[in-house]
Design a protein around this motif. Sequence first.
Motif, PDB file in Angstrom:
ATOM      1  N   THR A  75     -26.024 -79.664 -49.518  1.00  0.00           N
ATOM      2  CA  THR A  75     -26.134 -81.074 -49.128  1.00  0.00           C
ATOM      3  C   THR A  75     -27.529 -81.504 -48.686  1.00  0.00           C
ATOM      4  OG1 THR A  75     -25.597 -80.663 -46.802  1.00  0.00           O
ATOM      5  CG2 THR A  75     -23.749 -81.016 -48.318  1.00  0.00           C
ATOM      6  N   TYR A  76     -28.498 -80.591 -48.582  1.00  0.00           N
ATOM      7  CA  TYR A  76     -29.853 -80.915 -48.111  1.00  0.00           C
ATOM      8  C   TYR A  76     -29.883 -81.398 -46.660  1.00  0.00           C
ATOM      9  CZ  TYR A  76     -31.357 -80.747 -53.015  1.00  0.00           C
ATOM     10  OH  TYR A  76     -31.630 -80.354 -54.304  1.00  0.00           O
ATOM     11  N   ASN A  77     -28.790 -81.211 -45.962  1.00  0.00           N
ATOM     12  CA  ASN A  77     -28.715 -81.627 -44.564  1.00  0.00           C
ATOM     13  C   ASN A  77     -29.321 -80.515 -43.701  1.00  0.00           C
ATOM     14  OD1 ASN A  77     -28.024 -83.007 -42.243  1.00  0.00           O
ATOM     15  ND2 ASN A  77     -25.826 -82.750 -42.467  1.00  0.00           N
ATOM     16  N   TYR A  78     -30.611 -80.235 -43.951  1.00  0.00           N
ATOM     17  CA  TYR A  78     -31.238 -79.034 -43.425  1.00  0.00           C
ATOM     18  C   TYR A  78     -31.148 -78.882 -41.910  1.00  0.00           C
ATOM     19  CZ  TYR A  78     -33.343 -78.840 -48.094  1.00  0.00           C
ATOM     20  OH  TYR A  78     -33.549 -78.807 -49.447  1.00  0.00           O
ATOM     21  N   GLY A 137     -36.512 -92.198 -51.058  1.00  0.00           N
ATOM     22  CA  GLY A 137     -37.617 -91.290 -51.319  1.00  0.00           C
ATOM     23  C   GLY A 137     -38.103 -91.397 -52.752  1.00  0.00           C
ATOM     24  N   TYR A 138     -37.185 -91.627 -53.670  1.00  0.00           N
ATOM     25  CA  TYR A 138     -37.546 -91.824 -55.083  1.00  0.00           C
ATOM     26  C   TYR A 138     -38.511 -93.001 -55.205  1.00  0.00           C
ATOM     27  CZ  TYR A 138     -36.875 -93.106 -60.015  1.00  0.00           C
ATOM     28  OH  TYR A 138     -37.079 -93.439 -61.330  1.00  0.00           O
ATOM     29  N   GLU A 235     -43.353 -83.668 -49.333  1.00  0.00           N
ATOM     30  CA  GLU A 235     -42.775 -82.699 -48.394  1.00  0.00           C
ATOM     31  C   GLU A 235     -41.283 -82.958 -48.159  1.00  0.00           C
ATOM     32  OE1 GLU A 235     -44.326 -80.090 -47.364  1.00  0.00           O
ATOM     33  OE2 GLU A 235     -46.379 -80.485 -46.689  1.00  0.00           O
ATOM     34  N   ALA A 236     -40.606 -83.521 -49.168  1.00  0.00           N
ATOM     35  CA  ALA A 236     -39.196 -83.888 -49.004  1.00  0.00           C
ATOM     36  C   ALA A 236     -38.341 -82.718 -48.526  1.00  0.00           C
ATOM     37  CB  ALA A 236     -38.647 -84.431 -50.333  1.00  0.00           C
ATOM     38  N   HIS A 237     -38.574 -81.519 -49.088  1.00  0.00           N
ATOM     39  CA  HIS A 237     -37.712 -80.371 -48.785  1.00  0.00           C
ATOM     40  C   HIS A 237     -38.281 -79.455 -47.709  1.00  0.00           C
ATOM     41  CE1 HIS A 237     -34.767 -81.034 -52.016  1.00  0.00           C
ATOM     42  NE2 HIS A 237     -35.794 -81.545 -52.669  1.00  0.00           N
ATOM     43  N   SER A 238     -39.363 -79.883 -47.054  1.00  0.00           N
ATOM     44  CA  SER A 238     -39.939 -79.049 -46.002  1.00  0.00           C
ATOM     45  C   SER A 238     -40.066 -79.777 -44.672  1.00  0.00           C
ATOM     46  CB  SER A 238     -41.312 -78.537 -46.437  1.00  0.00           C
ATOM     47  OG  SER A 238     -42.147 -79.598 -46.846  1.00  0.00           O
ATOM     48  N   SER A 267     -33.352 -88.549 -46.549  1.00  0.00           N
ATOM     49  CA  SER A 267     -32.039 -88.108 -47.019  1.00  0.00           C
ATOM     50  C   SER A 267     -31.834 -86.603 -46.904  1.00  0.00           C
ATOM     51  CB  SER A 267     -31.829 -88.542 -48.472  1.00  0.00           C
ATOM     52  OG  SER A 267     -32.781 -87.935 -49.319  1.00  0.00           O
ATOM     53  N   LYS A 268     -32.790 -85.895 -46.304  1.00  0.00           N
ATOM     54  CA  LYS A 268     -32.641 -84.456 -46.151  1.00  0.00           C
ATOM     55  C   LYS A 268     -32.644 -84.106 -44.656  1.00  0.00           C
ATOM     56  CE  LYS A 268     -34.171 -83.794 -50.845  1.00  0.00           C
ATOM     57  NZ  LYS A 268     -33.910 -85.186 -51.209  1.00  0.00           N
ATOM     58  N   SER A 269     -33.741 -83.619 -44.119  1.00  0.00           N
ATOM     59  CA  SER A 269     -33.726 -83.209 -42.709  1.00  0.00           C
ATOM     60  C   SER A 269     -33.453 -84.350 -41.743  1.00  0.00           C
ATOM     61  CB  SER A 269     -35.062 -82.551 -42.345  1.00  0.00           C
ATOM     62  OG  SER A 269     -35.166 -81.268 -42.914  1.00  0.00           O
ATOM     63  N   VAL A 270     -33.847 -85.567 -42.100  1.00  0.00           N
ATOM     64  CA  VAL A 270     -33.635 -86.712 -41.198  1.00  0.00           C
ATOM     65  C   VAL A 270     -32.163 -87.119 -41.168  1.00  0.00           C
ATOM     66  CG1 VAL A 270     -34.326 -89.110 -40.699  1.00  0.00           C
ATOM     67  CG2 VAL A 270     -36.018 -87.462 -41.516  1.00  0.00           C
ATOM     68  N   GLY A 271     -31.439 -86.897 -42.258  1.00  0.00           N
ATOM     69  CA  GLY A 271     -29.990 -87.069 -42.252  1.00  0.00           C
ATOM     70  C   GLY A 271     -29.473 -88.453 -42.563  1.00  0.00           C
TER      71      GLY A 271
END
Length: 422
Positions: A75-78, A137-138, A235-238, A267-271
């Motif tokens: 889910t990328y909900n890191y 982000g896109y 840095e979307a995934h970091s 949409s990832k770490s920020v949730g």
Amino acid sequence: MTEAISQPDRPAPLPGEGEATGDPRDLFSKFDPLIKQRSDLLDSGLEDPFNLVMEQVLSPVTAVCNGRETILLGTYNYMGMTFDPDVIAAGKQALSDFGSGTTGSRVLNGTYVGHKGCEAALREFYGMDHAMVFSTGYQANLGIISTIAGKGDYIVLDIDSHASIWDGCAMGNAEVVPFKHNDIDAMEKRLRRIPEGAGKLVVLEGVYSMLGDIAPLREMVAVAKKHGAMVLVDEAHSMGFIGPNGRGVAEDQGVLDEVDFVIGTFSKSVGTVGGFCVSNHPKFEIMRLVCRPYVFTASLPPSVVSTAATSIRKLMDAGNKRQHLWDNSRRLHAGLKKLGFQLGTDEPQSAIIAVIMPDLERGAGMWEALLKEGLYVNLARPPATPANMTLLRCSLCAEHSEEQVGQILTMFETAGKKTGII
């Protein structure tokens, strides 16, 4: 009555002229191979891996899928912020105070106090002078890349760049020069060939989303600067967990101050949802008037920017969560490797762990077997994946417990043996 606009005299058509000479081309025909591939997959009795419905979300790491409680590993909900009490409370308050949406662009009526607050949180988080929030982000990649690199400029980018980066290049008029993934020498060769005096933008990613590998940013940024190029890092995934303060790979490798633009997502770490760009460039604010995906898109709802700002500020003090996420990543990577699965990286480099499948059919079978065990992962297929690989992409969360990581390994072992993958 309005007078009709006159047309110049034209000769009478010849017999049959202007008539259809055959069936028009079906504009969907280009998708026929994919339609057949999907149909064959579903006809074999497998569930559709690209149409899963979550009937109820119980936590950042569990949901009800097909009537069964399922561990979420895709889910990328890191950082697990989607159910943080402070984040939810901020969203509810903004929804009550400002309503459900802005119904306008940021340059018209769509800038609320929450949008300014969110940009202030980003500036503080990254320690940069400027921050610009996009609706996704896109759109951040689409807008920034297509606006800053125009006709006569050159974009040098990694061949494995995200679709939003490629689309940003396509939307602009710059010359696009790709290089082999993470190859510093190949990048420098491309830069050497660019005409002297031309504008140059190097586009890189901190973490590449398919295999979860990181870029050698320290060396690449140095090469880019030697050749007079500006640097944009996605840095979307970091963001949130890599680096001492969670600012990403550029921070972790000590080159954040040398990067001209950092792109990220909510949409990832920020949730939540949304995107952004931060920069120290002194002319950056003009982007608000010239960046079409920013100017011509309705702004994010007040509840969304309020949740994002609250989450970003909490991520500034999330060292323990970052450490736990790294522990989860190392444990899962080592466990899968020990079971005999082929992985995308030799060592864990991020919260993404890619498990390489022999082909799409067996990959889909493994995906379904895991779902029946109570585990959801992403099935990634060509052409989105590098080297035409089929992957089961695992995205770990800081809220996964040590016990759940153990359960995940057991599920992989059971499903792997059932499908003959191991």
